[in-house]
Design an enzyme around this catalytic site. Sequence first.
Site, PDB file in Angstrom:
ATOM      1  CG  HIS A  64      -1.787  -1.171   1.339  1.00  0.00           C
ATOM      2  ND1 HIS A  64      -2.159  -1.709   2.546  1.00  0.00           N
ATOM      3  CD2 HIS A  64      -2.350  -1.962   0.393  1.00  0.00           C
ATOM      4  CE1 HIS A  64      -2.932  -2.757   2.339  1.00  0.00           C
ATOM      5  NE2 HIS A  64      -3.050  -2.942   1.045  1.00  0.00           N
ATOM      6  CE1 TYR A 112       1.461  -0.866   9.020  1.00  0.00           C
ATOM      7  CE2 TYR A 112      -0.127  -1.352  10.744  1.00  0.00           C
ATOM      8  CZ  TYR A 112       0.478  -1.683   9.562  1.00  0.00           C
ATOM      9  OH  TYR A 112       0.114  -2.827   8.908  1.00  0.00           O
ATOM     10  CG  ASP A 171      -3.972  -5.966  -0.362  1.00  0.00           C
ATOM     11  OD1 ASP A 171      -3.905  -4.792  -0.800  1.00  0.00           O
ATOM     12  OD2 ASP A 171      -3.712  -6.250   0.818  1.00  0.00           O
ATOM     13  CE  LYS A 231       2.286   3.393   5.540  1.00  0.00           C
ATOM     14  NZ  LYS A 231       1.756   2.253   4.806  1.00  0.00           N
TER      15      LYS A 231
END
Length: 179
Positions: free
Chosen positions: A57, A126, A162, A66
């Site tokens: 992603h 995250y 996905d 991130k």
Amino acid sequence: MKEKSTPIPGLKIVQSKIYRDNRGLLKEIFKQKLFKNDDFIFNIVSCSKKNVIRGFHIQTKFKQAKYVSVLKGAILDVALDLRKRSKTFGKHFKIMLSADNNKSVFLPAGFAHGFLALGKENIVNYNITNYRSAKHEVSLVWNDKDLKIKWPIKKPILSKKDKTALTFSEYKRLHMKKK
């Protein structure tokens, strides 16, 4: 905490320090001083069962750096460099992150991110520098032959999104136009 560079500029591994005693443990996960130029404003936790692949992603408009850590279980974490002018564009970096090895990974803005969940239950944290925009999120095919990523699985569990992801060549054609 100790920082370690990777073969891809800007992508870093962070080794956490653990303090143990008869009560259990205390683990440092994040220190802002290691990321002076990044303002983390958003935090997400995902829980995945074994053999789930999340990703690849990337946010195309509101770029996100991130910082990824595993709180429980283990993942094979993969960062894919999609920065337009990067000398390592299209290259990937893989690392095993687990609650036991105390490693985290920092991905600068412009990387696609994905992982394979390896444990029975895998909880991933995250820290992110920008909010998610569903309208500007793109998924790339996890096993695209052009990316040459060796995954230790043939048939992972995937989300609907996905399963209909773009190939790497489609992504380049749609999102790498010169401006």
